[in-house]
Enzyme design. Sequence first.
Site, PDB file in Angstrom:
ATOM      1  N   LYS A 194      47.747  50.944  30.853  1.00 49.10           N
ATOM      2  CA  LYS A 194      46.535  50.470  31.520  1.00 49.10           C
ATOM      3  C   LYS A 194      45.503  51.592  31.634  1.00 49.10           C
ATOM      4  O   LYS A 194      44.346  51.427  31.273  1.00 49.10           O
ATOM      5  CB  LYS A 194      46.906  49.951  32.922  1.00 49.10           C
ATOM      6  CG  LYS A 194      45.728  49.758  33.850  1.00 49.10           C
ATOM      7  CD  LYS A 194      46.138  49.195  35.189  1.00 49.10           C
ATOM      8  CE  LYS A 194      46.435  50.200  36.267  1.00 49.10           C
ATOM      9  NZ  LYS A 194      45.283  50.915  36.820  1.00 49.10           N
ATOM     10  N   ASN A 195      45.945  52.735  32.156  1.00 48.60           N
ATOM     11  CA  ASN A 195      44.976  53.789  32.456  1.00 48.60           C
ATOM     12  C   ASN A 195      44.507  54.557  31.218  1.00 48.60           C
ATOM     13  O   ASN A 195      43.634  55.409  31.321  1.00 48.60           O
ATOM     14  CB  ASN A 195      45.537  54.734  33.525  1.00 48.60           C
ATOM     15  CG  ASN A 195      45.546  54.043  34.889  1.00 48.60           C
ATOM     16  OD1 ASN A 195      44.910  52.994  35.067  1.00 48.60           O
ATOM     17  ND2 ASN A 195      46.268  54.612  35.840  1.00 48.60           N
ATOM     18  N   CYS A 240      42.264  49.187  44.188  1.00 49.25           N
ATOM     19  CA  CYS A 240      43.394  49.136  45.110  1.00 49.25           C
ATOM     20  C   CYS A 240      43.022  49.722  46.465  1.00 49.25           C
ATOM     21  O   CYS A 240      42.149  50.576  46.562  1.00 49.25           O
ATOM     22  CB  CYS A 240      44.558  49.947  44.560  1.00 49.25           C
ATOM     23  SG  CYS A 240      45.353  49.209  43.154  1.00 49.25           S
ATOM     24  N   ARG A 280      38.396  56.469  48.601  1.00 50.84           N
ATOM     25  CA  ARG A 280      38.278  56.867  47.198  1.00 50.84           C
ATOM     26  C   ARG A 280      36.815  57.163  46.909  1.00 50.84           C
ATOM     27  O   ARG A 280      36.093  56.349  46.355  1.00 50.84           O
ATOM     28  CB  ARG A 280      38.868  55.807  46.279  1.00 50.84           C
ATOM     29  CG  ARG A 280      40.355  55.680  46.516  1.00 50.84           C
ATOM     30  CD  ARG A 280      41.018  54.724  45.588  1.00 50.84           C
ATOM     31  NE  ARG A 280      41.261  55.281  44.272  1.00 50.84           N
ATOM     32  CZ  ARG A 280      41.845  54.602  43.296  1.00 50.84           C
ATOM     33  NH1 ARG A 280      42.215  53.366  43.503  1.00 50.84           N
ATOM     34  NH2 ARG A 280      42.065  55.152  42.130  1.00 50.84           N
ATOM     35  N   ASP A 310      51.424  57.468  41.238  1.00 49.26           N
ATOM     36  CA  ASP A 310      51.655  56.053  40.923  1.00 49.26           C
ATOM     37  C   ASP A 310      53.142  55.698  40.860  1.00 49.26           C
ATOM     38  O   ASP A 310      53.495  54.519  40.796  1.00 49.26           O
ATOM     39  CB  ASP A 310      50.984  55.686  39.589  1.00 49.26           C
ATOM     40  CG  ASP A 310      49.469  55.721  39.692  1.00 49.26           C
ATOM     41  OD1 ASP A 310      48.952  55.651  40.819  1.00 49.26           O
ATOM     42  OD2 ASP A 310      48.797  55.826  38.648  1.00 49.26           O
ATOM     43  N   ARG A 346      47.425  42.927  37.890  1.00 45.93           N
ATOM     44  CA  ARG A 346      46.390  43.863  37.434  1.00 45.93           C
ATOM     45  C   ARG A 346      46.959  44.873  36.458  1.00 45.93           C
ATOM     46  O   ARG A 346      46.258  45.347  35.572  1.00 45.93           O
ATOM     47  CB  ARG A 346      45.806  44.632  38.639  1.00 45.93           C
ATOM     48  CG  ARG A 346      44.911  43.799  39.503  1.00 45.93           C
ATOM     49  CD  ARG A 346      44.275  44.663  40.546  1.00 45.93           C
ATOM     50  NE  ARG A 346      43.720  45.846  39.894  1.00 45.93           N
ATOM     51  CZ  ARG A 346      43.314  46.927  40.508  1.00 45.93           C
ATOM     52  NH1 ARG A 346      43.376  46.988  41.813  1.00 45.93           N
ATOM     53  NH2 ARG A 346      42.836  47.951  39.846  1.00 45.93           N
TER      54      ARG A 346
HETATM   55  N1  EPU Z   1      38.238  62.232  44.486  1.00 49.74           N
HETATM   56  C1  EPU Z   1      37.166  62.651  45.238  1.00 49.74           C
HETATM   57  N2  EPU Z   1      35.912  62.432  44.770  1.00 49.74           N
HETATM   58  C2  EPU Z   1      35.676  61.815  43.576  1.00 49.74           C
HETATM   59  C3  EPU Z   1      36.785  61.383  42.796  1.00 49.74           C
HETATM   60  C4  EPU Z   1      38.051  61.611  43.283  1.00 49.74           C
HETATM   61  O1  EPU Z   1      37.341  63.204  46.322  1.00 49.74           O
HETATM   62  O2  EPU Z   1      34.498  61.651  43.212  1.00 49.74           O
HETATM   63  C5  EPU Z   1      39.588  62.473  44.990  1.00 49.74           C
HETATM   64  C6  EPU Z   1      40.358  61.171  45.254  1.00 49.74           C
HETATM   65  O3  EPU Z   1      40.019  60.625  46.501  1.00 49.74           O
HETATM   66  C7  EPU Z   1      41.780  61.651  45.178  1.00 49.74           C
HETATM   67  C8  EPU Z   1      41.717  62.729  44.096  1.00 49.74           C
HETATM   68  O4  EPU Z   1      40.365  63.100  43.984  1.00 49.74           O
HETATM   69  O5  EPU Z   1      42.172  62.225  46.389  1.00 49.74           O
HETATM   70  C9  EPU Z   1      42.247  62.337  42.769  1.00 49.74           C
HETATM   71  O6  EPU Z   1      41.744  61.079  42.397  1.00 49.74           O
HETATM   72  P1  EPU Z   1      41.397  60.713  40.904  1.00 49.74           P
HETATM   73  O7  EPU Z   1      39.917  60.720  40.761  1.00 49.74           O
HETATM   74  O8  EPU Z   1      42.211  61.515  39.965  1.00 49.74           O
HETATM   75  O9  EPU Z   1      41.924  59.239  40.855  1.00 49.74           O
HETATM   76  P2  EPU Z   1      41.270  58.152  39.996  1.00 49.74           P
HETATM   77  O10 EPU Z   1      40.713  58.770  38.769  1.00 49.74           O
HETATM   78  O11 EPU Z   1      40.413  57.295  40.837  1.00 49.74           O
HETATM   79  C10 EPU Z   1      43.327  57.608  38.480  1.00 49.74           C
HETATM   80  C11 EPU Z   1      44.150  56.389  38.182  1.00 49.74           C
HETATM   81  C12 EPU Z   1      44.998  56.057  39.402  1.00 49.74           C
HETATM   82  C13 EPU Z   1      45.892  57.249  39.701  1.00 49.74           C
HETATM   83  C14 EPU Z   1      45.037  58.497  39.901  1.00 49.74           C
HETATM   84  C15 EPU Z   1      45.853  59.751  40.099  1.00 49.74           C
HETATM   85  C16 EPU Z   1      42.773  55.142  36.676  1.00 49.74           C
HETATM   86  C17 EPU Z   1      41.922  53.948  36.452  1.00 49.74           C
HETATM   87  N3  EPU Z   1      43.266  55.283  37.884  1.00 49.74           N
HETATM   88  O12 EPU Z   1      42.527  57.272  39.591  1.00 49.74           O
HETATM   89  O13 EPU Z   1      45.790  54.935  39.057  1.00 49.74           O
HETATM   90  O14 EPU Z   1      46.629  56.988  40.859  1.00 49.74           O
HETATM   91  O15 EPU Z   1      44.192  58.705  38.765  1.00 49.74           O
HETATM   92  O16 EPU Z   1      46.688  59.965  39.016  1.00 49.74           O
HETATM   93  O17 EPU Z   1      43.001  55.922  35.763  1.00 49.74           O
HETATM   94  C18 EPU Z   1      46.918  52.890  39.378  1.00 49.74           C
HETATM   95  O18 EPU Z   1      47.005  52.819  38.148  1.00 49.74           O
HETATM   96  O19 EPU Z   1      47.524  52.106  40.157  1.00 49.74           O
HETATM   97  C19 EPU Z   1      46.067  53.930  39.958  1.00 49.74           C
HETATM   98  C20 EPU Z   1      45.670  53.901  41.211  1.00 49.74           C
END
Ligand code: EPU
Length: 427
Positions: A28-29, A123, A128, A315, A408
């Site tokens: 998915k990701n 989610c 976030r 995850d 999802r």
């Molecule tokens: N963060 C910030 N500011 C930002 C962006 C992120 O503070 O502008 C913080 C987040 O709050 C968090 C940390 O940085 O504490 C890391 O978050 P990250 O941005 O890496 O998460 P993401 O990119 O939103 C992706 C996956 C998630 C997975 C995380 C961590 C996708 C679509 N989603 O999320 O997947 O948990 O990386 O590996 O790639 C899932 O598949 O169920 C899922 C939630």
Amino acid sequence: MLTDEKFVIKGLGGQKKLKGKISTPGAKNAVLKVLAASLLFSDEVTLTNVPEIEDVKRMLELLEDLGVVVEKKAAETYRLITKDILTYEISTTISKHLRSSIVLTGPLLGRLGRVTFPHPGGCVIGKRPIDFFIDSFKALGAEIKDTGAGYDIKVNKKLTGTEIFFKNISVTATENFMMAGVLASGTTVLKNVALEPEIISLGEFLNECGAKISGLGTSEITIIGGGLLSGKNKVYSTIPDRIAAGSFIILGALAGEKMEVTNCEPKHLESLLFLLKSAGIKLEVKKNSVIVYGAESKPQAVDIKTHEYPGFPTDLQAPMAVLLTQSSGQSFIFETIFEGRLNYLETFFRMEADVKIIDAHRAFISGPNKLIGKDMTSPDLRAGLAYILAGVIAKGESVVHNVYYVDRGYENIEKHLQNLGVDIKRV
Ligand code: EPU
């Protein structure tokens, strides 16, 4: 979207008798980001091994809304024609349900010089924020307007390459600005980036199609901007979903007599496999599959600390917690990535697991304890899957509501589980 469908599971009550093979779907990701990257192509791009999951459907709807022509060529294969991108407005209704819609912003701003979008949804796993996105767009020369409902971001001519240091490691921010860099003028250097295999897979595919990205898999990625890419005769084959594979391996440890998780990439699962071996789970790791000997394993308590790749993935934290309820001794969970990603443990407590939540990031689980089937409501995709795993091993019947969250990320999960011998029905 959210419906009143639910899963009804008759638990095995601690017996380990699941048998057979379960195949790993495309990630998915990974695929969501390559779908977003289609906006970088002047002509078209084809993707295969695309999982038929709700998040993918939503992303395809978002792309169609922007003017992309989506053709389904065969099962799990899509051709996207991207000649005409008609609008810079990302649909509010759809993106509210899809956090990963944020990765459309970089390619769209690069391509059209403007993008509008609401605060993205997804989610319910704590705060976030998107501050890394806003700050990085500014650094690339964009002008940002907060409209209250969302953002309106504009750039004079083109994004201008620069150095960006991410305060924390972020998967989607790394991907978004890698894509933005492809259409920016000059060189973009991203520092303190994420190392996830899905990012490498995206970068390598873009390079195959003419991008100039180096440093993939290191903490610094450099992108020499050019212009739109060409995807004629290029096919992206989605890499295996390491989180799905990991969750199935955990299921094998919990309830399998002997189970094989096929079509996976064990190299992407090192932290989980290491932890499971330390916990006493008997595994046979092959090139593209993992065999779990659940019946011959006596799980012992282990501590887990979630971490960016290659550390233990957040995850897999909830699925792993199910195994910890069945392990001898006291385990400690330290969730370092997201706040609010331990709330699901209250349900395990109701199932009579010995759980102590210390704060938003830390909890203890002691075991082994027989779980008792209950009614539960998925708060997010990964906890939803953990509830299914808990239901499978519990005594009696469990009902898992909010099936949409599981759909999802997992296509027809009940069919795959039924094939292994799980008594699960969608009602
Ligand atoms: N963060 C910030 N500011 C930002 C962006 C992120 O503070 O502008 C913080 C987040 O709050 C968090 C940390 O940085 O504490 C890391 O978050 P990250 O941005 O890496 O998460 P993401 O990119 O939103 C992706 C996956 C998630 C997975 C995380 C961590 C996708 C679509 N989603 O999320 O997947 O948990 O990386 O590996 O790639 C899932 O598949 O169920 C899922 C939630």
